[in-house]
Structure formats: C-alpha cells, structure tokens
Design a protein around this motif. Sequence first.
Motif, mmCIF file in Angstrom:
data_model
loop_
_atom_site.group_PDB
_atom_site.id
_atom_site.type_symbol
_atom_site.label_atom_id
_atom_site.label_comp_id
_atom_site.label_asym_id
_atom_site.label_seq_id
_atom_site.Cartn_x
_atom_site.Cartn_y
_atom_site.Cartn_z
ATOM 1 N N THR A 1 16.810 -2.061 15.328
ATOM 2 C CA THR A 1 17.116 -2.486 15.858
ATOM 3 C C THR A 1 17.309 -3.514 17.259
ATOM 4 O O THR A 1 16.789 -2.077 18.225
ATOM 5 C CB THR A 1 18.552 -2.239 15.959
ATOM 6 N N GLN B 1 19.526 -8.768 16.288
ATOM 7 C CA GLN B 1 17.967 -8.155 14.841
ATOM 8 C C GLN B 1 17.791 -6.896 14.485
ATOM 9 O O GLN B 1 16.730 -6.698 15.485
ATOM 10 C CB GLN B 1 17.612 -9.393 15.074
ATOM 11 N N THR B 2 17.802 -6.744 13.100
ATOM 12 C CA THR B 2 16.618 -6.002 12.533
ATOM 13 C C THR B 2 15.381 -6.546 12.041
ATOM 14 O O THR B 2 15.262 -7.289 12.006
ATOM 15 C CB THR B 2 17.507 -5.461 11.658
ATOM 16 N N GLU C 1 11.786 -5.559 10.258
ATOM 17 C CA GLU C 1 11.184 -4.714 8.965
ATOM 18 C C GLU C 1 9.559 -4.139 9.776
ATOM 19 O O GLU C 1 8.851 -5.388 10.244
ATOM 20 C CB GLU C 1 10.898 -4.806 8.279
ATOM 21 N N GLN D 1 7.665 -19.715 9.187
ATOM 22 C CA GLN D 1 9.236 -18.523 10.014
ATOM 23 C C GLN D 1 8.877 -17.780 8.876
ATOM 24 O O GLN D 1 9.254 -16.714 7.877
ATOM 25 C CB GLN D 1 10.198 -19.427 10.084
ATOM 26 N N LYS E 1 10.032 -13.328 6.351
ATOM 27 C CA LYS E 1 11.094 -12.836 5.797
ATOM 28 C C LYS E 1 10.591 -11.484 5.673
ATOM 29 O O LYS E 1 9.438 -10.524 4.872
ATOM 30 C CB LYS E 1 11.312 -13.414 4.307
ATOM 31 N N SER E 2 12.058 -10.681 5.450
ATOM 32 C CA SER E 2 12.290 -8.998 4.747
ATOM 33 C C SER E 2 12.804 -9.110 3.773
ATOM 34 O O SER E 2 13.951 -9.992 3.842
ATOM 35 C CB SER E 2 12.172 -8.297 5.489
ATOM 36 N N ALA F 1 15.383 -6.688 6.120
ATOM 37 C CA ALA F 1 15.781 -6.499 7.695
ATOM 38 C C ALA F 1 15.419 -7.927 7.997
ATOM 39 O O ALA F 1 15.310 -8.913 6.960
ATOM 40 C CB ALA F 1 14.631 -5.589 8.327
ATOM 41 N N ASP F 2 15.901 -8.439 9.040
ATOM 42 C CA ASP F 2 16.694 -10.095 9.157
ATOM 43 C C ASP F 2 14.993 -10.446 9.986
ATOM 44 O O ASP F 2 14.399 -11.698 8.683
ATOM 45 C CB ASP F 2 17.175 -10.352 10.715
ATOM 46 N N ILE F 3 13.954 -9.623 9.812
ATOM 47 C CA ILE F 3 13.161 -10.307 10.322
ATOM 48 C C ILE F 3 11.379 -9.379 9.954
ATOM 49 O O ILE F 3 12.126 -7.730 10.359
ATOM 50 C CB ILE F 3 12.920 -10.922 11.305
ATOM 51 N N ARG G 1 11.883 -16.209 18.191
ATOM 52 C CA ARG G 1 13.255 -15.793 16.905
ATOM 53 C C ARG G 1 13.978 -15.362 18.017
ATOM 54 O O ARG G 1 15.242 -15.258 17.892
ATOM 55 C CB ARG G 1 12.814 -14.786 15.834
#
Length: 498
Positions: A340, A345-346, A348, A428, A432-433, A436-438, A457
């Motif tokens: 985090t 934002q989380t 990965e 962008q 994508k994950s 997680a958020d990103i 981001r």
Amino acid sequence: MEFSTHTTASLHQIKTAALAIGIYADGELSPAADVIDRASDHAVRNVVKTEFRGRAGATLVLRSLPGVTAQRVVLVGLGKQSEYNARAHAAAEQGFAAYCATARLTEGASTLVANPVADVDLRTRARSAAIAAGAATYHYDTTFSAPDRDARPKLKKIVQVVDRADVAQVQQGLREGAAIAHGMELTRNLGNLPGNICTPTYLGDTAKKLAREFGSLKVEVLDRKQVEALGMGSFLSVARGSEEPLRFIVLRHQIKAAKKSKSGPVVLVGKGITFDAGGISLKPAATMDEMKYDMCGAASVLGTFRALAELELPVEVVGLIAACENLPSGKANKPGDVVTSMSGQTIEILNTDAEGRLVLCDALTYAERFKPSAVIDIATLTGACVVALGHVNTGLFSTDDSLADALLSAGKQSLDTAWRLPMDSAYQDQLKSNFADIANIGGPAAGSVTAACFLSRFTKAYRWAHLDIAGTAWRGGKDKGATARPVPMLMQFLLDQA
C-alpha cells in the motif's frame, strides 16, 4: 577552477601559458586568429594551409610565435563555418581545456567565446565554456589506494578574452557555468562511488554537508520510523530487502532575495537506489556493477542544489530523494506481493526489479504538501528507454505540454537534450491487476511508457514531468563513468524560471 575575463586590446601581447584561437575547417580564421596571424607575420595561415584542417575540437600547438607574447598559441578547430553551432563551440572549449590539462598547465587564455554562434548569445556561450572546462578537467581517484597526484589536472584558471563592452555578459555566463560545473562534479563523484561507500546514509550526509556550506539550503533527513509514520508502504517494501537503512531526504532552497512564488516551488524528485541487484527478480551478473549508478537521479538533484546554492538563484526549489538499496533476502519483496503506497493505492509487485517506481510513487505523493508549481522526477528507470533512445537523449514524459516544452527547450539550450515520448491513456490498460489497484509493470511492450504511466497515477494534484535518464546518466565500457546529466538541463530550466 577560476574563470575571468580580459579585454581584446593588444591580443598579441597577452602573457599566458597558452592562448586559444579558432580555425574553421574551410581554412577561415576567427577574428582573434586573424589578429595573431598578422602579428606573427602570417605564421598561422602558413600552418593552416599545410598542417591543420580545423576539425571540430582538434588542437595544434604553436610555440614561441614571433610577435606574440603567449608561450603557446593553440589552434582549435571549429569545424565548417557554415555548420558552426553551440555544440561545436562547446567541443572547441572542451578541446582547449583538455589540452591545457594534458600539458600540465595551470592557466590559459581563450578567445573562443567571442566567436559568434547563430542564435546563441554571449552569456550562453560563456556558460557553455565553463561547463566544458569542468568536464574536460574532471578526474576521479577517490577510491584508489595511492592516487596518482600527477594525473590530476593542474589547470586552475581560464581567462576569456572578449571586447570591453561584452565583459558583463561573459562574466555572468562564466559564473553560472562554473556553478553548474561544480554541481556536475558532485553528481559525477556520487555516481562513480561504489555502493558500499555511497549508501543512503552517505547521500543524507552529503545533503547535510551542502546545507552547512550554503546558507540558502535547509535539509531534513528522515529515517525508517519517520517514513513508516508517513505511510510510505511502497518505498518501505523496497528497502526491506537490505540491511542498509533507508533515508528520505528533503532539501529546500530559498534565499531572502527570492520572492515566494504564488504558484508554489519547483520540486525535483530523485530516485536514490544506491545499489540495485533487482531484488528477488535478480539481474544478470554481467555489468551488474553498473547498478551503483541507479542513484544518479538522486545525485543529479544534489548536484543541482549545489549549483542553485552557489548562484543564490532567486527561485524556490524543493528536492526529495528516496534512497535505499534493492537486494534479495528473506525480507525482500516477492513477485505477487501487494503493498500500500502513501497515496492509499495498492500495488501488485509483479517484478521486484521495477523498484524505482515503487520508491518514486511515495515521494511524488509527499510532494503534494508543497503545493508545487511543477514536479520533475529524475530516475534511471527503464532499460526500455535505452532501447528506444540510446545514449543521446533523455526520455521525457509529461502530462503538461507547457512544462514538457520548457524542459525540451532547456535541454536544447544546455546541450543536454531530451526527447518526448507518448503517454496516451490507452497504455494505462497494461497496468491493470486482478489483485490490486495497479500492477508495477505493464509487460515488455512500451516499457518506458508504462513506467511513466505508473508514476502519473500519483501526480494528479500538480504539473508533472518525468525524466528517464537510464541511457544518459552514465557510460559503460572503457569510458565507464557518470555523466552528470541532466544537471545542465535542470539548471537551465531553473535559470529560465528565475
């Protein structure tokens, strides 16, 4: 090194160990060369006809010319007159300084700054001359057991010979160029030091030393507990793999004469991975030693602040450096981990070797508190940028056209060039994950672009630009060493702001 001026009256009577005069590749003499030629009964033209072709940066030494007081007259090639430009001028100045250094001279005089260059004013030419001289005389021997002191350049002074009416412009340019050269020297030294010496703690101590030397600088160095209190979970995750303690360095440049900017300070953010083994996603062994250069973004911020402080430039600037090592260990990030960031934002982590963006994202979030007019991050971020642009141009990414244009212009004027790459929103999608958020990587395609998209981001609150210096911050091979780029570009940008 000391830089000063001398007026052109009685050029042939100037007492100096070496006097530089310019020769064009088509055999034409610069105005100063013509004066020396006439004083020496055309000895210069005779040599040019038979021996010297005027190739850009080349030199030929004439000793004890009749009618000339200088011990040596150094013919310096300027290239074709029709093609003479800012880069050719810088090559000429560097060629002369390199000759003086090689010849073990302590001083010299140059007429080269007076040679007109299309679209380049005297102040800029003088600035370029000082920077070129600094580059020509740089010498690293810090980690040798018995440094060869005879190998160190003895050159201490170069006098620029100019018309009396031009003295003020030239002196200002020389002062600016000398400060930039000193900042570049610091940046190169930091980059060239090995990772066991130039640790995050060392970078913090360097910042503190600058603050003690220059009253316009204020420095705060945060440790792990303070970084934890800020919630910089992404930065902390990278540092976890090493026993070397992290440092988060905050520098402020503000002098009394500077008007506090209504739009906020310029913030420079430097990636400070003092050694990058790749973490669990271990790098190949070949050339891994060069990963000591993964802190060149941080080094360029420190070098820029050194130049800012020497000049007492009336502009408000903040510097942020996230410094740690990226090593494999039982505590290190693992592919698939989710962390985090300070922004909430989380992330990965699909590849632990894409760590620069993980430390920068928290620094970029921290930058919001300064309500900045612009934020520029500087990072040796991606090998993909080297593939795209080689070692000529720094990669420039920005969500703001005016900021990008200002940096491109500064790069062109300082001969520290950049090339803008795209940041279309479609890229962008690669980040994508499912967990997680990103994700921290977007796959092999457009690797430098998706890295910049990742950083974007975390920059929604301000104007932002990203400089990927992976191809320009250092050279490999037999000329291995830090280049100090993009200190000239950053300083030109800040000079333009001031």
